[in-house]
Design an enzyme around this catalytic site. Structure first.
Site, PDB file in Angstrom:
ATOM      1  N   HIS A   1       1.568  -0.521   8.888  1.00 27.95           N
ATOM      2  CA  HIS A   1       2.109  -1.192   7.768  1.00 27.95           C
ATOM      3  C   HIS A   1       3.626  -0.864   7.531  1.00 27.95           C
ATOM      4  O   HIS A   1       3.825  -0.305   8.024  1.00 27.95           O
ATOM      5  CB  HIS A   1       1.301  -0.169   6.955  1.00 27.95           C
ATOM      6  CG  HIS A   1       0.785  -1.033   5.433  1.00 27.95           C
ATOM      7  ND1 HIS A   1       1.617  -0.661   4.795  1.00 27.95           N
ATOM      8  CD2 HIS A   1       0.078  -1.506   4.807  1.00 27.95           C
ATOM      9  CE1 HIS A   1       1.385  -1.469   3.510  1.00 27.95           C
ATOM     10  NE2 HIS A   1       0.535  -2.271   3.595  1.00 27.95           N
TER      11      HIS A   1
ATOM     12  N   ASP B   1      -7.363  -2.793   6.280  1.00 28.63           N
ATOM     13  CA  ASP B   1      -8.362  -4.011   6.593  1.00 28.63           C
ATOM     14  C   ASP B   1      -9.182  -3.320   8.045  1.00 28.63           C
ATOM     15  O   ASP B   1      -9.431  -4.458   8.415  1.00 28.63           O
ATOM     16  CB  ASP B   1      -7.237  -4.867   7.228  1.00 28.63           C
ATOM     17  CG  ASP B   1      -7.099  -5.651   5.680  1.00 28.63           C
ATOM     18  OD1 ASP B   1      -7.643  -6.020   5.012  1.00 28.63           O
ATOM     19  OD2 ASP B   1      -5.959  -6.291   6.169  1.00 28.63           O
TER      20      ASP B   1
END
Ligand code: ACO
Length: 422
Positions: free
Chosen positions: A307, A364
């Protein structure tokens, strides 16, 4: 506190750049006068170090793994609110009281019907079209059916516009799914709350009535809350950028949908499941795929990992992982993909490549396994993400419009041919 400055020394000249501090302690250099004073611009491709705006909506501490909407940690919101209350919080800055919640809920119900002429659009998309492309197109078409919302009408229109966008998006998503499986569409019901209504539109059929399961409703509320906003991510930045040109709200949201669909962004939830399925088909050799993700000659990445902001475990992923495990047990589902996901996570978190780069599971990584258990097909996963993110996008648009931001227009450093070279 007196104004603090940082000093920039360039060409024998000194320039003072004001420091600005956020309420949670972040410090930034205000360079808005830099070009005027020095003739120079800054360059920061992909905005790795650039704060693009001031915002009161969402706070992330990527080092500590903290995420708050309007100052409230997501853990509390998941525990104590429904999705529509969190949506209200994002839009208005405070949680609704009972009266406000009922009013917003009624608006969602009243605005849940899609214009009948728009329903026929579904017949014209080629079979197999990705639902995210359908949703983006439908959303853009909204501006031809409904009156525009701009800064002038914003005060009165924000609730009705937010309700219309959230509620009709939910209806369109279910219609798109029904069309894809060749079943008649199911209309929204006035007596069902937001999440239960969506599940009913997705799964009810004339020959197989859908029984609403409170556990499924609960986990859907929770997933939508966890995806509802994430400050200046790629799709929100797209919304703010497009909206800054005073594009109508519906088309602006459509830009967000397009950005979210990419596999490096919201599209990763579908890509994770496809990756897990591939690993299972390939005999479950987790190590092989970890090695491939580390191989700089391969384009393969461990989807659902890494991320831009989180350099520790994504707090959303932490909650979703736990919920995933609990939900599968509740539903008595034994999904081999969950075992593979857990093995991948364990192997990656003990591998130097992932440790050195601070790569952890993101939002996710586990969400798709829950959606699968709910019966939602893979190509609808990113649509679920978009449904959840609508209040965040609208809140950012509202904040941007209200702050008299100028049109977004970055500079560049030209490195092409000069006229002399031609
Ligand atoms: N698998 C393998 N290596 C990775 C991964 C991954 N998933 N993610 C990052 N890396 C490596 C990069 O190759 C790079 O290595 P290097 O320093 O040797 O060149 C390093 O880690 C830094 O990665 P960047 O791509 O520079 O990080 P950036 O902040 O630009 O990208 C992103 C973040 C796009 C999320 C990235 O981690 C990624 O592609 N992850 C997989 C896709 C994904 O899960 N996206 C969803 C993100 S959450 C969201 O948007 C909702």
């Amino acid at each position: 506190m007196s104004q603090e400055y940082a000093k920039l020394v360039y060409n024998g000249k000194e320039v003072e750049l004001p420091l600005v501090r956020g309420t949670m302690g972040e410090v930034a250099l205000d360079i808005s006068h830099l070009r005027k004073e020095t003739g120079m611009v800054t360059i920061d491709p992909s905005f790795m170090n650039t704060a693009s705006c001031y915002s009161k909506i969402t706070f992330i501490d990527g080092e500590k793994g903290i995420l708050c909407y309007r100052g409230i940690p997501i853990e509390k919101l998941v525990e104590n609110t429904r999705f529509i209350e969190t949506a209200y919080l994002l839009l208005h800055g405070k949680l609704p009281n009972v009266e406000q919640s009922d009013k917003f809920s009624n608006l969602l119900t009243e605005n849940s019907l899609l214009h009948e002429d728009m329903r026929h659009f579904f017949d014209r998309f080629p079979r197999g079209s990705h639902p995210m492309s359908i949703m983006g197109t439908m959303q853009n078409a909204f501006s031809t059916f409904y009156s525009n919302v701009d800064s002038l009408s914003l005060k009165e229109a924000i609730d009705i516009s937010a309700a219309r966008i959230m509620s009709t998006f939910r209806t369109m998503a279910a219609f798109a799914y029904k069309r894809s499986i060749g079943e008649p569409v199911v209309y929204p019901r006035h007596d069902l709350p937001f999440c239960a209504n969506f599940l009913n539109m997705m799964f009810d059929s004339p020959v197989r009535p859908y029984e609403i399961n409170p556990n499924v409703v609960k986990i859907l509320n929770s997933l939508l809350i966890l995806h509802a906003d994430h400050e200046q991510n790629c799709s929100t930045t797209a919304v703010r950028t497009v909206g800054s040109a005073q594009v109508n709200l519906y088309s602006t949201i459509s830009a967000g949908i397009a950005a979210l669909s990419g596999p490096l962004h919201g599209g990763a939830n579908q890509a994770v499941i496809e990756m897990l399925q591939r690993i299972v088909r390939d005999g479950g050799n987790v190590k092989k795929y970890i090695d491939r993700a580390k191989d700089k000659n391969s384009s393969f990445r461990l989807m659902g990992f890494g991320h831009r902001v989180y350099k520790t475990y994504d707090p959303r992923a932490r909650l979703i992982k736990k919920q995933c495990d609990d939900f599968l047990k509740q539903m008595s589902i034994n999904d081999p993909l969950l075992d593979v996901a857990m093995q991948l996570e364990e192997t990656a978190l003990n591998d130097n490549y992932f440790i050195e780069r601070n790569l952890y599971p993101n939002v996710d990584f586990y969400s798709g396994i829950i959606y699968r258990a709910m019966g939602i097909p893979e190509n609808m996963f990113t649509v679920m993400f978009a449904l959840a993110r609508l209040p965040g996008w609208i809140a950012h648009w509202k904040e941007m419009i209200g702050s008299k931001t100028k049109i977004t227009r970055p500079r560049q450093i030209y490195i092409g041919k000069t006229p002399k070279q031609n």
